[in-house]
Write an enzyme that holds these catalytic residues in place. Sequence first.
Site, mmCIF file in Angstrom:
data_model
loop_
_atom_site.group_PDB
_atom_site.id
_atom_site.type_symbol
_atom_site.label_atom_id
_atom_site.label_comp_id
_atom_site.label_asym_id
_atom_site.label_seq_id
_atom_site.Cartn_x
_atom_site.Cartn_y
_atom_site.Cartn_z
ATOM 1 C CD GLU A 252 -2.658 1.411 2.343
ATOM 2 O OE1 GLU A 252 -3.172 0.304 3.050
ATOM 3 O OE2 GLU A 252 -2.885 2.526 2.988
ATOM 4 C CB SER A 389 0.055 -3.683 8.017
ATOM 5 O OG SER A 389 0.479 -2.645 8.787
#
Length: 475
Positions: A252, A389
Amino acid sequence: MATACNLAGVAKVPAALGLSTSLSRKRVESSSTSLRVSTRQRGGRRACEPARCDATHPAEDHVEQVDTREFRRTLSRGKNYNRNGYGYKKEMLEQMDVEYTSDLVKTLKENNFEYTWGNVTVKLANSFGFCWGVERAVQIAYEARKQFPEQQLWLTNEIIHNPTVNQRMTDMEIKELSVTENGKDFSPVEKGDVVILPAFGASLQEMQILDEKKVQIVDTTCPWVSKVWNTVEKHRKNIYTSVIHGKYAHEETVATASFAGKYIIAKNIKEATYICDYILGGKLDGSSGTKEEFLEKFKYAISKAFDPDRDLEKVGIANQTTMLKGETEEIGKLLERTMMQKYGVENATDHFMSFNTICDATQERQDAMYKLVDDKVDLVLVVGGWNSSNTSHLQEIAELKSIPSYWIDTPERMLSGKRIAFKLNHGEYVEKDNWLPEGPITVGITSGASTPDKVVEDVLKRLFQFKREEVLALL
Ligand code: SF4
Protein backbone atom coordinates in the site's frame (compact mmCIF):
# COMPACT_ATOMS: atom_id res chain seq x y z
CA MET A 1 2.60 -5.77 7.57
CA ALA A 2 8.75 -8.97 10.11
CA THR A 3 10.44 -6.27 11.10
CA ALA A 4 7.37 -4.53 10.42
CA CYS A 5 8.37 -4.30 6.84
CA ASN A 6 9.12 -7.81 5.81
CA LEU A 7 6.00 -8.90 7.52
CA ALA A 8 3.99 -6.89 5.24
CA GLY A 9 3.73 -8.75 2.02
CA VAL A 10 6.63 -7.10 0.33
CA ALA A 11 6.06 -5.67 -3.10
CA LYS A 12 9.41 -5.70 -4.68
CA VAL A 13 8.83 -4.10 -8.02
CA PRO A 14 6.18 -1.65 -7.96
CA ALA A 15 7.07 1.89 -7.80
CA ALA A 16 10.66 1.21 -8.25
CA LEU A 17 10.24 0.34 -11.86
CA GLY A 18 11.01 3.84 -12.98
CA LEU A 19 9.04 3.01 -16.04
CA SER A 20 8.06 6.27 -17.53
CA THR A 21 8.79 9.93 -17.41
CA SER A 22 5.68 10.72 -19.33
CA LEU A 23 2.93 8.53 -20.53
CA SER A 24 3.26 9.73 -24.09
CA ARG A 25 6.92 8.83 -24.25
CA LYS A 26 6.50 5.33 -22.95
CA ARG A 27 6.92 2.38 -25.22
CA VAL A 28 6.03 -1.07 -24.02
CA GLU A 29 6.98 -4.17 -25.88
CA SER A 30 5.81 -7.62 -25.04
CA SER A 31 8.07 -10.55 -25.73
CA SER A 32 7.78 -14.23 -25.01
CA THR A 33 10.32 -14.04 -22.25
CA SER A 34 9.51 -10.85 -20.44
CA LEU A 35 7.81 -7.57 -20.78
CA ARG A 36 10.30 -4.86 -21.57
CA VAL A 37 9.75 -1.20 -21.11
CA SER A 38 11.86 1.36 -22.82
CA THR A 39 11.80 4.89 -21.65
CA ARG A 40 14.03 7.88 -21.11
CA GLN A 41 14.29 9.86 -17.99
CA ARG A 42 15.11 13.53 -17.78
CA GLY A 43 18.59 14.39 -18.92
CA GLY A 44 18.56 11.51 -21.36
CA ARG A 45 19.52 8.89 -18.79
CA ARG A 46 18.01 5.57 -19.60
CA ALA A 47 15.74 4.16 -16.94
CA CYS A 48 15.99 0.52 -15.97
CA GLU A 49 14.87 -1.32 -19.01
CA PRO A 50 13.30 -4.61 -18.05
CA ALA A 51 9.89 -4.27 -16.50
CA ARG A 52 11.10 -6.61 -13.83
CA CYS A 53 13.97 -4.45 -12.72
CA ASP A 54 14.68 -4.00 -9.06
CA ALA A 55 15.38 -0.68 -7.42
CA THR A 56 15.83 0.90 -4.08
CA HIS A 57 13.19 3.60 -4.13
CA PRO A 58 9.53 2.84 -3.66
CA ALA A 59 8.85 5.38 -6.39
CA GLU A 60 10.86 7.45 -8.79
CA ASP A 61 10.69 11.17 -9.23
CA HIS A 62 9.29 10.75 -12.72
CA VAL A 63 5.86 11.36 -11.22
CA GLU A 64 6.69 15.06 -11.22
CA GLN A 65 6.04 14.90 -14.93
CA VAL A 66 3.04 12.60 -14.85
CA ASP A 67 -0.36 13.90 -13.93
CA THR A 68 -1.21 10.83 -11.92
CA ARG A 69 -4.68 12.08 -11.09
CA GLU A 70 -5.47 12.58 -14.73
CA PHE A 71 -4.02 9.17 -15.54
CA ARG A 72 -6.25 7.52 -12.94
CA ARG A 73 -9.26 9.47 -14.15
CA THR A 74 -8.68 8.50 -17.77
CA LEU A 75 -8.05 4.89 -16.83
CA SER A 76 -11.22 4.68 -14.78
CA ARG A 77 -13.31 5.96 -17.69
CA GLY A 78 -11.98 3.36 -20.09
CA LYS A 79 -14.03 0.36 -21.19
CA ASN A 80 -11.37 -2.03 -19.84
CA TYR A 81 -11.74 -0.85 -16.29
CA ASN A 82 -14.21 -1.77 -13.56
CA ARG A 83 -14.27 -0.89 -9.88
CA ASN A 84 -17.90 -1.47 -9.00
CA GLY A 85 -18.48 -5.12 -9.73
CA TYR A 86 -20.78 -6.68 -12.32
CA GLY A 87 -24.21 -6.76 -10.69
CA TYR A 88 -23.80 -9.99 -8.69
CA LYS A 89 -23.27 -8.34 -5.32
CA LYS A 90 -26.17 -9.98 -3.46
CA GLU A 91 -25.38 -13.44 -4.78
CA MET A 92 -21.69 -13.14 -3.99
CA LEU A 93 -22.27 -11.82 -0.48
CA GLU A 94 -24.54 -14.80 0.17
CA GLN A 95 -21.82 -17.12 -1.02
CA MET A 96 -19.23 -15.38 1.13
CA ASP A 97 -21.61 -15.64 4.08
CA VAL A 98 -21.63 -19.40 3.70
CA GLU A 99 -17.86 -19.61 3.31
CA TYR A 100 -16.60 -17.12 5.83
CA THR A 101 -19.07 -16.49 8.66
CA SER A 102 -19.37 -18.34 11.96
CA ASP A 103 -22.25 -19.37 14.25
CA LEU A 104 -19.94 -19.27 17.22
CA VAL A 105 -19.00 -15.66 16.53
CA LYS A 106 -22.68 -14.86 16.03
CA THR A 107 -23.37 -16.26 19.51
CA LEU A 108 -20.72 -13.99 20.96
CA LYS A 109 -22.14 -10.95 19.20
CA GLU A 110 -25.68 -11.77 20.34
CA ASN A 111 -24.43 -11.99 23.93
CA ASN A 112 -22.74 -8.65 24.19
CA PHE A 113 -19.42 -10.04 22.94
CA GLU A 114 -18.94 -12.38 25.90
CA TYR A 115 -19.90 -16.02 26.35
CA THR A 116 -18.79 -18.99 28.42
CA TRP A 117 -18.31 -22.46 27.01
CA GLY A 118 -17.32 -25.00 29.69
CA ASN A 119 -14.34 -23.61 31.56
CA VAL A 120 -13.54 -20.95 28.96
CA THR A 121 -15.03 -17.48 28.98
CA VAL A 122 -14.45 -15.68 25.69
CA LYS A 123 -14.44 -11.92 25.36
CA LEU A 124 -14.56 -10.75 21.79
CA ALA A 125 -13.38 -7.25 20.82
CA ASN A 126 -16.46 -5.28 19.85
CA SER A 127 -14.96 -4.39 16.49
CA PHE A 128 -12.99 -7.07 14.71
CA GLY A 129 -12.57 -9.03 11.49
CA PHE A 130 -13.52 -8.19 7.91
CA CYS A 131 -13.76 -4.46 7.29
CA TRP A 132 -16.06 -3.26 4.56
CA GLY A 133 -13.11 -2.47 2.27
CA VAL A 134 -11.91 -6.06 2.47
CA GLU A 135 -15.39 -7.51 2.10
CA ARG A 136 -15.96 -5.31 -0.93
CA ALA A 137 -12.64 -6.36 -2.51
CA VAL A 138 -13.32 -10.07 -2.06
CA GLN A 139 -16.89 -9.68 -3.33
CA ILE A 140 -15.72 -7.88 -6.49
CA ALA A 141 -13.10 -10.58 -7.10
CA TYR A 142 -15.83 -13.24 -6.82
CA GLU A 143 -17.95 -11.21 -9.24
CA ALA A 144 -15.06 -10.99 -11.68
CA ARG A 145 -14.71 -14.77 -11.68
CA LYS A 146 -18.40 -15.16 -12.48
CA GLN A 147 -18.34 -12.45 -15.14
CA PHE A 148 -15.28 -13.92 -16.91
CA PRO A 149 -15.65 -17.70 -16.58
CA GLU A 150 -13.34 -18.52 -19.47
CA GLN A 151 -10.65 -15.86 -19.19
CA GLN A 152 -7.41 -16.06 -17.29
CA LEU A 153 -7.72 -14.05 -14.09
CA TRP A 154 -4.68 -12.59 -12.34
CA LEU A 155 -4.05 -10.79 -9.09
CA THR A 156 -1.18 -8.31 -8.88
CA ASN A 157 -0.78 -9.36 -5.27
CA GLU A 158 -2.70 -11.17 -2.54
CA ILE A 159 -6.25 -9.81 -2.68
CA ILE A 160 -6.01 -9.32 1.09
CA HIS A 161 -3.54 -10.60 3.65
CA ASN A 162 -5.30 -13.75 4.72
CA PRO A 163 -4.25 -17.30 3.86
CA THR A 164 -7.82 -18.69 3.89
CA VAL A 165 -9.14 -16.13 1.43
CA ASN A 166 -6.05 -16.35 -0.73
CA GLN A 167 -6.41 -20.11 -0.95
CA ARG A 168 -9.99 -19.55 -2.08
CA MET A 169 -8.70 -17.30 -4.87
CA THR A 170 -6.33 -20.07 -5.93
CA ASP A 171 -9.21 -22.58 -5.87
CA MET A 172 -11.11 -20.26 -8.22
CA GLU A 173 -8.07 -20.31 -10.52
CA ILE A 174 -7.24 -16.70 -9.95
CA LYS A 175 -3.46 -16.63 -10.17
CA GLU A 176 -1.15 -14.28 -8.39
CA LEU A 177 1.64 -12.69 -10.42
CA SER A 178 4.93 -14.15 -9.33
CA VAL A 179 7.74 -12.12 -7.86
CA THR A 180 11.23 -12.99 -9.00
CA GLU A 181 14.48 -11.66 -7.64
CA ASN A 182 14.06 -8.88 -10.17
CA GLY A 183 10.59 -7.96 -9.02
CA LYS A 184 7.08 -8.68 -10.17
CA ASP A 185 6.77 -10.58 -13.42
CA PHE A 186 4.06 -9.29 -15.75
CA SER A 187 5.24 -11.31 -18.74
CA PRO A 188 2.54 -14.05 -18.53
CA VAL A 189 -0.26 -11.48 -18.67
CA GLU A 190 -1.76 -11.26 -22.12
CA LYS A 191 -4.22 -9.03 -23.90
CA GLY A 192 -7.73 -10.13 -22.99
CA ASP A 193 -6.74 -11.41 -19.56
CA VAL A 194 -8.42 -10.00 -16.50
CA VAL A 195 -6.21 -8.49 -13.81
CA ILE A 196 -7.53 -7.77 -10.33
CA LEU A 197 -5.91 -5.03 -8.24
CA PRO A 198 -6.08 -5.88 -4.53
CA ALA A 199 -7.74 -3.97 -1.71
CA PHE A 200 -4.57 -2.06 -0.90
CA GLY A 201 -4.19 -0.94 -4.50
CA ALA A 202 -1.40 -1.03 -7.04
CA SER A 203 1.29 1.41 -8.00
CA LEU A 204 1.06 3.86 -10.85
CA GLN A 205 3.69 1.90 -12.75
CA GLU A 206 1.73 -1.35 -12.46
CA MET A 207 -1.39 0.39 -13.69
CA GLN A 208 0.55 1.80 -16.62
CA ILE A 209 1.82 -1.64 -17.58
CA LEU A 210 -1.68 -3.12 -17.42
CA ASP A 211 -3.14 -0.23 -19.36
CA GLU A 212 -0.56 -0.73 -22.10
CA LYS A 213 -1.27 -4.45 -22.18
CA LYS A 214 -4.94 -3.75 -22.79
CA VAL A 215 -6.15 -6.15 -20.16
CA GLN A 216 -9.42 -5.90 -18.30
CA ILE A 217 -8.61 -4.21 -15.01
CA VAL A 218 -10.81 -5.01 -12.02
CA ASP A 219 -9.84 -2.50 -9.40
CA THR A 220 -10.80 -3.47 -5.84
CA THR A 221 -8.69 -0.73 -4.23
CA CYS A 222 -10.39 0.39 -1.03
CA PRO A 223 -11.72 3.96 -1.33
CA TRP A 224 -9.88 4.81 1.88
CA VAL A 225 -6.61 3.97 0.18
CA SER A 226 -7.58 6.07 -2.85
CA LYS A 227 -8.27 8.91 -0.46
CA VAL A 228 -4.66 8.79 0.70
CA TRP A 229 -3.53 8.84 -2.94
CA ASN A 230 -5.65 11.97 -3.47
CA THR A 231 -3.92 13.50 -0.46
CA VAL A 232 -0.37 12.93 -1.67
CA GLU A 233 -1.40 14.21 -5.09
CA LYS A 234 -2.55 17.42 -3.38
CA HIS A 235 0.81 17.63 -1.62
CA ARG A 236 2.56 17.26 -4.94
CA LYS A 237 0.38 19.84 -6.64
CA ASN A 238 1.15 22.37 -3.90
CA ILE A 239 4.83 21.39 -3.87
CA TYR A 240 4.77 19.90 -0.39
CA THR A 241 6.80 16.83 0.45
CA SER A 242 4.66 13.93 1.64
CA VAL A 243 5.74 12.44 4.95
CA ILE A 244 4.13 9.01 4.78
CA HIS A 245 3.63 7.14 8.05
CA GLY A 246 4.04 3.59 6.86
CA LYS A 247 6.36 0.74 6.03
CA TYR A 248 8.33 1.45 2.89
CA ALA A 249 8.09 -2.10 1.53
CA HIS A 250 4.38 -2.57 2.17
CA GLU A 251 2.39 -2.71 -1.06
CA GLU A 252 0.00 0.00 0.00
CA THR A 253 2.79 2.40 0.86
CA VAL A 254 4.66 1.54 -2.33
CA ALA A 255 1.50 2.42 -4.25
CA THR A 256 0.93 5.63 -2.28
CA ALA A 257 4.53 6.72 -2.82
CA SER A 258 4.12 6.19 -6.56
CA PHE A 259 1.43 8.88 -6.63
CA ALA A 260 3.40 11.32 -4.50
CA GLY A 261 5.96 13.81 -5.70
CA LYS A 262 8.73 14.20 -3.16
CA TYR A 263 8.23 11.90 -0.22
CA ILE A 264 9.84 10.36 2.81
CA ILE A 265 8.45 7.33 4.65
CA ALA A 266 8.66 7.19 8.44
CA LYS A 267 7.68 3.91 10.04
CA ASN A 268 7.16 5.25 13.55
CA ILE A 269 7.36 8.25 15.86
CA LYS A 270 11.07 7.60 16.42
CA GLU A 271 11.87 8.05 12.75
CA ALA A 272 9.55 11.04 12.53
CA THR A 273 11.36 12.60 15.51
CA TYR A 274 14.67 12.08 13.73
CA ILE A 275 13.28 13.88 10.68
CA CYS A 276 11.95 16.76 12.79
CA ASP A 277 15.20 17.00 14.69
CA TYR A 278 17.02 17.33 11.38
CA ILE A 279 14.61 20.06 10.28
CA LEU A 280 15.39 21.93 13.50
CA GLY A 281 19.13 21.50 13.13
CA GLY A 282 19.42 19.07 16.04
CA LYS A 283 17.45 21.24 18.45
CA LEU A 284 14.58 18.82 19.09
CA ASP A 285 16.32 15.93 20.84
CA GLY A 286 19.65 15.77 19.05
CA SER A 287 18.84 12.38 17.50
CA SER A 288 19.64 13.36 13.89
CA GLY A 289 23.06 13.56 12.33
CA THR A 290 24.64 14.79 9.14
CA LYS A 291 22.93 14.97 5.77
CA GLU A 292 24.87 11.89 4.67
CA GLU A 293 23.66 9.97 7.71
CA PHE A 294 20.12 11.10 7.02
CA LEU A 295 20.25 9.89 3.44
CA GLU A 296 21.77 6.58 4.48
CA LYS A 297 19.13 6.03 7.16
CA PHE A 298 16.24 6.65 4.76
CA LYS A 299 17.83 5.32 1.58
CA TYR A 300 14.92 2.95 0.91
CA ALA A 301 12.27 5.37 2.09
CA ILE A 302 12.74 8.56 0.07
CA SER A 303 11.94 9.76 -3.41
CA LYS A 304 14.73 9.93 -5.91
CA ALA A 305 17.21 12.79 -5.51
CA PHE A 306 15.69 13.65 -2.15
CA ASP A 307 17.56 16.47 -0.45
CA PRO A 308 16.58 16.88 3.23
CA ASP A 309 17.88 20.46 3.25
CA ARG A 310 15.67 21.41 0.32
CA ASP A 311 12.73 19.01 0.52
CA LEU A 312 11.67 19.37 4.14
CA GLU A 313 10.69 23.03 4.04
CA LYS A 314 7.04 22.25 3.26
CA VAL A 315 5.57 18.95 4.34
CA GLY A 316 2.22 17.18 4.40
CA ILE A 317 1.27 14.09 6.37
CA ALA A 318 -0.18 10.93 4.83
CA ASN A 319 -0.38 7.40 6.11
CA GLN A 320 -0.60 3.74 5.32
CA THR A 321 -4.20 3.16 6.33
CA THR A 322 -3.42 0.30 8.68
CA MET A 323 -0.86 2.00 10.89
CA LEU A 324 -1.47 2.70 14.56
CA LYS A 325 -3.79 5.68 14.29
CA GLY A 326 -2.60 7.34 17.51
CA GLU A 327 0.92 7.27 16.13
CA THR A 328 -0.14 8.86 12.84
CA GLU A 329 -1.83 11.65 14.79
CA GLU A 330 1.25 12.08 16.97
CA ILE A 331 3.50 12.34 13.93
CA GLY A 332 1.17 14.91 12.36
CA LYS A 333 1.23 17.04 15.51
CA LEU A 334 5.00 16.72 15.80
CA LEU A 335 5.48 17.91 12.22
CA GLU A 336 3.13 20.83 12.80
CA ARG A 337 4.95 21.88 15.99
CA THR A 338 8.27 21.56 14.21
CA MET A 339 7.15 23.88 11.43
CA MET A 340 5.80 26.35 13.98
CA GLN A 341 9.09 26.33 15.81
CA LYS A 342 11.08 26.79 12.65
CA TYR A 343 8.94 29.27 10.74
CA GLY A 344 6.74 30.86 13.41
CA VAL A 345 3.18 30.01 14.41
CA GLU A 346 1.73 32.50 11.94
CA ASN A 347 3.52 30.81 9.02
CA ALA A 348 2.87 27.18 9.98
CA THR A 349 0.17 26.62 7.37
CA ASP A 350 2.61 27.60 4.64
CA HIS A 351 4.83 24.74 5.74
CA PHE A 352 2.49 22.01 6.93
CA MET A 353 -0.55 20.40 5.34
CA SER A 354 -2.82 17.85 6.97
CA PHE A 355 -5.91 15.89 5.90
CA ASN A 356 -7.58 13.15 7.88
CA THR A 357 -6.78 9.90 6.11
CA ILE A 358 -7.11 7.50 9.00
CA CYS A 359 -9.45 4.72 8.01
CA ASP A 360 -12.51 4.23 10.25
CA ALA A 361 -12.18 0.46 10.27
CA THR A 362 -8.59 0.58 11.47
CA GLN A 363 -9.54 3.12 14.09
CA GLU A 364 -12.51 1.09 15.35
CA ARG A 365 -10.56 -2.17 15.59
CA GLN A 366 -7.71 -0.50 17.45
CA ASP A 367 -10.10 1.29 19.82
CA ALA A 368 -11.85 -2.02 20.54
CA MET A 369 -8.50 -3.66 21.22
CA TYR A 370 -7.55 -0.97 23.73
CA LYS A 371 -10.84 -1.69 25.47
CA LEU A 372 -10.32 -5.45 25.40
CA VAL A 373 -6.86 -5.29 26.97
CA ASP A 374 -8.23 -3.03 29.70
CA ASP A 375 -10.69 -5.79 30.53
CA LYS A 376 -9.79 -8.68 32.79
CA VAL A 377 -8.44 -11.43 30.53
CA ASP A 378 -5.84 -14.12 31.11
CA LEU A 379 -4.51 -13.99 27.59
CA VAL A 380 -5.34 -12.55 24.20
CA LEU A 381 -5.48 -14.33 20.87
CA VAL A 382 -4.95 -12.05 17.87
CA VAL A 383 -6.06 -13.84 14.73
CA GLY A 384 -4.88 -12.68 11.33
CA GLY A 385 -2.45 -13.23 8.46
CA TRP A 386 1.19 -12.99 9.43
CA ASN A 387 1.72 -10.47 6.67
CA SER A 388 -1.21 -8.32 7.75
CA SER A 389 -0.11 -4.90 8.95
CA ASN A 390 -3.36 -4.03 10.70
CA THR A 391 -3.24 -7.31 12.65
CA SER A 392 0.35 -6.59 13.72
CA HIS A 393 -0.87 -3.36 15.32
CA LEU A 394 -3.59 -5.18 17.25
CA GLN A 395 -0.87 -7.44 18.62
CA GLU A 396 1.24 -4.37 19.38
CA ILE A 397 -1.53 -2.92 21.55
CA ALA A 398 -1.66 -6.10 23.65
CA GLU A 399 2.13 -6.19 23.93
CA LEU A 400 2.20 -2.57 25.08
CA LYS A 401 -0.12 -3.63 27.89
CA SER A 402 2.15 -6.58 28.75
CA ILE A 403 -0.72 -9.06 28.44
CA PRO A 404 0.17 -12.58 27.26
CA SER A 405 -0.85 -12.27 23.61
CA TYR A 406 -0.45 -14.59 20.68
CA TRP A 407 -0.73 -13.53 17.05
CA ILE A 408 -1.66 -16.61 15.06
CA ASP A 409 -2.78 -16.93 11.46
CA THR A 410 -4.32 -20.40 11.67
CA PRO A 411 -5.65 -22.62 14.49
CA GLU A 412 -2.81 -25.07 13.88
CA ARG A 413 -0.36 -22.57 15.41
CA MET A 414 -1.79 -23.70 18.72
CA LEU A 415 0.38 -26.79 18.55
CA SER A 416 -1.09 -28.30 21.72
CA GLY A 417 -2.51 -27.19 25.03
CA LYS A 418 1.09 -26.92 26.15
CA ARG A 419 2.80 -25.21 23.19
CA ILE A 420 1.99 -22.41 20.79
CA ALA A 421 3.77 -20.85 17.80
CA PHE A 422 3.04 -17.18 17.21
CA LYS A 423 4.45 -13.90 16.05
CA LEU A 424 5.24 -10.74 17.91
CA ASN A 425 4.14 -7.44 16.44
CA HIS A 426 7.49 -6.84 14.75
CA GLY A 427 7.30 -10.24 13.14
CA GLU A 428 9.59 -12.35 15.29
CA TYR A 429 8.51 -15.99 15.27
CA VAL A 430 8.27 -17.42 18.77
CA GLU A 431 7.33 -20.81 20.20
CA LYS A 432 6.27 -20.92 23.83
CA ASP A 433 5.50 -23.65 26.35
CA ASN A 434 2.76 -23.60 28.96
CA TRP A 435 0.90 -20.82 27.20
CA LEU A 436 -2.54 -21.97 28.28
CA PRO A 437 -3.29 -21.53 32.00
CA GLU A 438 -4.94 -24.46 33.74
CA GLY A 439 -8.47 -24.27 35.14
CA PRO A 440 -11.20 -21.81 34.20
CA ILE A 441 -9.83 -19.00 32.05
CA THR A 442 -10.96 -15.82 30.35
CA VAL A 443 -9.64 -15.33 26.85
CA GLY A 444 -9.77 -12.13 24.86
CA ILE A 445 -9.92 -12.54 21.12
CA THR A 446 -9.82 -10.24 18.12
CA SER A 447 -9.05 -10.55 14.43
CA GLY A 448 -7.53 -8.37 11.76
CA ALA A 449 -9.51 -6.58 9.08
CA SER A 450 -8.76 -9.30 6.55
CA THR A 451 -9.71 -12.28 8.71
CA PRO A 452 -12.93 -14.22 8.11
CA ASP A 453 -14.99 -15.05 11.21
CA LYS A 454 -14.72 -18.71 10.25
CA VAL A 455 -11.02 -18.64 11.15
CA VAL A 456 -11.85 -17.14 14.55
CA GLU A 457 -14.34 -19.96 15.08
CA ASP A 458 -11.77 -22.60 14.17
CA VAL A 459 -9.30 -21.05 16.62
CA LEU A 460 -11.87 -21.09 19.42
CA LYS A 461 -12.90 -24.67 18.68
CA ARG A 462 -9.29 -25.80 18.96
CA LEU A 463 -8.90 -23.89 22.21
CA PHE A 464 -12.03 -25.55 23.63
CA GLN A 465 -10.68 -28.93 22.59
CA PHE A 466 -7.44 -28.37 24.55
CA LYS A 467 -9.36 -27.24 27.62
CA ARG A 468 -11.65 -30.28 27.34
CA GLU A 469 -8.63 -32.56 27.17
CA GLU A 470 -7.28 -30.90 30.29
CA VAL A 471 -10.50 -31.68 32.19
CA LEU A 472 -10.59 -35.28 30.89
CA ALA A 473 -7.01 -35.81 32.00
CA LEU A 474 -8.04 -34.99 35.56
CA LEU A 475 -10.74 -37.67 35.66
S1 SF4 B 1 -8.63 -1.43 6.72
FE1 SF4 B 1 -9.56 0.50 6.01
S2 SF4 B 1 -8.31 1.09 4.24
FE2 SF4 B 1 -7.88 -1.06 4.63
S3 SF4 B 1 -9.34 -2.17 3.32
FE3 SF4 B 1 -10.32 -1.95 5.33
S4 SF4 B 1 -11.58 -0.10 5.16
FE4 SF4 B 1 -10.08 -0.06 3.51
